[in-house]
Design a protein around this motif. Structure first.
Motif, PDB file in Angstrom:
ATOM      1  N   UNK A  17       0.828  -1.202   0.000  1.00 53.40           N
ATOM      2  CA  UNK A  17       0.000   0.000   0.000  1.00 53.40           C
ATOM      3  C   UNK A  17       0.870   1.263   0.000  1.00 53.40           C
ATOM      4  N   UNK A  18       2.003   1.214   0.715  1.00 62.78           N
ATOM      5  CA  UNK A  18       2.910   2.357   0.745  1.00 62.78           C
ATOM      6  C   UNK A  18       3.514   2.593  -0.640  1.00 62.78           C
ATOM      7  N   UNK A  19       3.858   1.490  -1.312  1.00 63.26           N
ATOM      8  CA  UNK A  19       4.393   1.597  -2.678  1.00 63.26           C
ATOM      9  C   UNK A  19       3.353   2.181  -3.630  1.00 63.26           C
ATOM     10  N   UNK A  20       2.095   1.787  -3.448  1.00 62.75           N
ATOM     11  CA  UNK A  20       1.011   2.335  -4.297  1.00 62.75           C
ATOM     12  C   UNK A  20       0.908   3.841  -4.099  1.00 62.75           C
ATOM     13  N   UNK A  21       0.973   4.300  -2.824  1.00 66.50           N
ATOM     14  CA  UNK A  21       0.886   5.731  -2.557  1.00 66.50           C
ATOM     15  C   UNK A  21       2.043   6.495  -3.209  1.00 66.50           C
ATOM     16  N   UNK A  22       3.233   5.860  -3.263  1.00 66.82           N
ATOM     17  CA  UNK A  22       4.388   6.504  -3.906  1.00 66.82           C
ATOM     18  C   UNK A  22       4.221   6.553  -5.421  1.00 66.82           C
ATOM     19  N   UNK A  23       3.812   5.449  -6.027  1.00 60.92           N
ATOM     20  CA  UNK A  23       3.672   5.384  -7.481  1.00 60.92           C
ATOM     21  C   UNK A  23       2.545   6.270  -7.998  1.00 60.92           C
TER      22      UNK A  23
END
Length: 624
Positions: A17-23
């Motif tokens: 989920x953190x990676x999704x927020x970054x991308x």
């Protein structure tokens, strides 16, 4: 795919989920540049943004983690989580404007607004899409119970919303009786008419129906549930608000209307007065003391202050309950309460009890009296009701008992069942002993149904009403005589005190009452309406199930109708023919042989030979 999702640890899911927020940062920027009229292409503009993009992504990751967005489960992503996503998007929009200004990147002010909105939309949409994907994976991996919700009101719609997040239940549609709701969407589900349930079950694979109408009466809910169960559906009901807040026990404790309210006439309530002299200071035995009539006999006898009250009962539980009650009622009296567990067929025990307790008055209420049960078990009924009476009466004569009072039944008159025939045979046996024993006064008291006794229709009807119906009546034309328990016992004790020997006392029970009328009274007294052809929207229906084996449409109180009056206006004396001593001996001999051989046909033949007016029920005869 589902196995991969299940294999992920919580930390791994947070990182995803953190990676999704970054991308989503470069994706939202690219989308922003694409929808605006800028000098360069969207990709070219994004290249010019590369110097500040890492800082913006780092800020997005730190702020997302600080707000706890990666830790929020997909199924819990609702109003609060959406607010946090909006806050994150707003901060990123302001930060992008600040970083662009520091880096000397010239952008229209509206660019940062569109970027914030885009980021928020992508953040929320990504989680919703993931939730749908994961939910669909779970649905396909394990079978889900497809349910139909009956009731599209507030309770039903709240239930549908709650079930959407359930792992194994899938709400499919509503059904509702309200025509104004049919055909519309409620909580995202269509509302259908109840008549369409069979089609919904077939076309949409419904497994279960949930009744979401707690405000409806129990009979109405039970009526709907029965219809659905007949379709082969599993039915579950949502609890009422009273149940949820713990008020249901209070509702259940509401006092039901007493059976005597349905008598249709004033109950005869007299003081025993001088009749008590026959029982005061004496040792009195009541057989069947744990039964309805036997227990009431004991209660009223206490008012006469007997020296000893012997409770003779076959059922341990019934004897225990009667003894406990009478012990409390006799406090302060000089009456000894003696519980005896035994059978009236046991001659040795009966003789010993009469001798040990010096019994002077014997009231014989012990009998198998439920018509269908005795019809299904004729040998046991005859053994208890006929031979048991003979054993008890003969022992009473030998022990010098002053009075022997047999509790008989209106079913003994021209019976069509074994129970009634056994009571008539018991009368013949007692009358025979009355003619041959001057020392003991033998008498019989005959009356009809007692309201509120075990097996009486009123408690049965009340229980059926509590369960939502239907109330079962054997036949629309069936009628019965009724008395209250109290007045029946009062008159029995008065008749027993007046007896001189050999009488068959008949109690005045008023006019026979149609059972269907009684059923209607019970339903309406509970606050419900009868559902029939004239009132199809009523609460509880009356179901006619047909006469049971051995039952008659109407009962009689005497064989000849020749009744003479007595000192009491409610007590009459029947003038009827009786058997001789030799005939009674032959009757008992034939009956004992049939019972010893276990021969039901022979036992019925004995009944047919000796009981006047007996007509065997053919259905019962074939069954036995």
């Amino acid at each position: 795919m589902l196995s991969i999702v299940n294999a992920l640890s919580r930390k791994q899911k947070v990182r995803i989920f953190l990676g999704i927020d970054l991308l989503l940062v470069p994706l939202a920027l690219f989308f922003t540049f694409s929808v605006q009229s800028l000098p360069d292409s969207a990709l070219g503009t994004l290249r010019g943004y590369l110097p500040i993009l890492p800082y913006l992504m780092l800020a997005a990751g730190l702020l997302s983690k600080k707000l706890g967005l990666p830790q929020i489960q997909l199924k819990a992503y609702e109003q609060n989580a959406i607010g946090l996503s909006a806050l994150l998007a707003t901060v990123l929009a302001l930060l992008s404007a600040l970083l662009a200004r520091v880096a000397g990147i010239d952008m229209p002010p509206g660019t940062y607004v569109i970027f914030g909105i885009s980021y928020f939309m992508f953040s929320a949409a990504s989680r919703m899409v993931l939730y749908r994907v994961v939910t669909e994976l779970y649905r396909r991996a394990q079978p889900r119970c497809r349910v139909l919700i009956y009731g599209a009101g507030t309770t039903g719609t709240q239930l549908a919303q709650a079930l959407r997040a359930h792992d194994s239940i899938d709400p499919v549609a509503f059904v509702d009786d309200n025509p104004s709701l049919q055909g519309v969407l409620m909580a995202g589900l269509p509302v259908f008419a109840p008549a369409q349930i069979p089609d919904l079950v077939e076309n949409r694979g419904i497994h279960r129906v949930l009744l979401a109408m707690p405000s409806e009466s129990r009979p109405r809910q039970a009526q709907v549930a029965r219809k659905l169960q007949k379709m082969g559906l599993e039915v579950q009901a949502l609890p009422s608000f009273a149940q949820l807040i713990g008020e249901e026990p209070l509702v259940e404790k509401l006092t039901p209307i007493p059976p005597q309210s349905f008598l249709g006439r004033d109950a005869c309530d007299m003081e025993l007065a001088e009749a008590c002299e026959s029982y005061a200071g004496r040792s009195v035995l009541v057989s069947g003391a744990g039964g309805s009539i036997g227990a009431e006999l004991c209660r009223q006898l206490l008012a006469c202050r007997p020296a000893r009250l012997v409770l003779y009962e076959l059922s341990e539980l019934a004897l225990y309950a009667a003894h406990q009650e009478l012990q409390q009622l006799s406090e302060g009296l000089q009456t000894e309460i003696v519980p005896v567990l035994g059978s009236v067929i046991d001659a040795r025990q009966v003789a010993r009890v009469l001798e040990d307790h010096g019994v002077q008055v014997l009231l014989h209420a012990a009998a198998y009296k439920h018509v269908p049960l005795v019809e299904a078990n004729p040998l046991a009924g005859l053994a208890n009701n006929v031979l048991g009476t003979r054993t008890l009466a003969r022992a009473a004569a030998e022990a010098g008992v002053e009075r022997f009072i047999l509790i008989s039944s209106d079913k003994a008159v021209r019976p069509t069942n074994v129970m009634g025939a056994s009571k008539r045979l018991a009368e013949l046996v007692v009358h025979d002993l009355a003619t041959r024993n001057a020392g003991t006064v033998f008498t019989m008291v005959r009356f009809g149904n007692v309201l509120g006794s075990s097996g009486s229709v009123v408690p049965l009807f009340q229980d059926q009403v509590r369960r939502g119906g239907p109330v079962t009546v054997t036949d629309p034309e069936v009628k019965r005589y009724f008395m209250t328990l109290g007045e029946a016992v009062q008159l029995v004790l008065k008749a027993g005190a007046e007896a001189r020997g050999g009488e068959i006392f008949v109690l005045d029970m008023g006019a026979p009452v149609p059972i269907v009328q009684l059923a209607r009274q019970v339903i309406e007294s509970a606050g419900y309406s009868v559902r029939d052809a004239n009132n199809p929207d009523g609460d509880i229906e009356i179901d006619f199930i047909g006469l049971r084996p051995g039952e008659k449409l109407e009962e009689e109180l005497s064989l000849t109708g020749d009744l003479t009056t007595t000192r009491h206006r409610k007590i009459f004396c029947a003038q009827e023919a009786h058997l001789s001593e030799i005939e009674v001996a032959a009757l008992l001999r034939g009956l004992r042989h049939a019972l010893a051989a276990g021969d039901v046909d022979a036992a019925r033949a004995e009944i047919a030979h000796w009981v006047e007016g007996y007509v065997a029920d053919e259905t019962a005869r074939r069954r036995s």
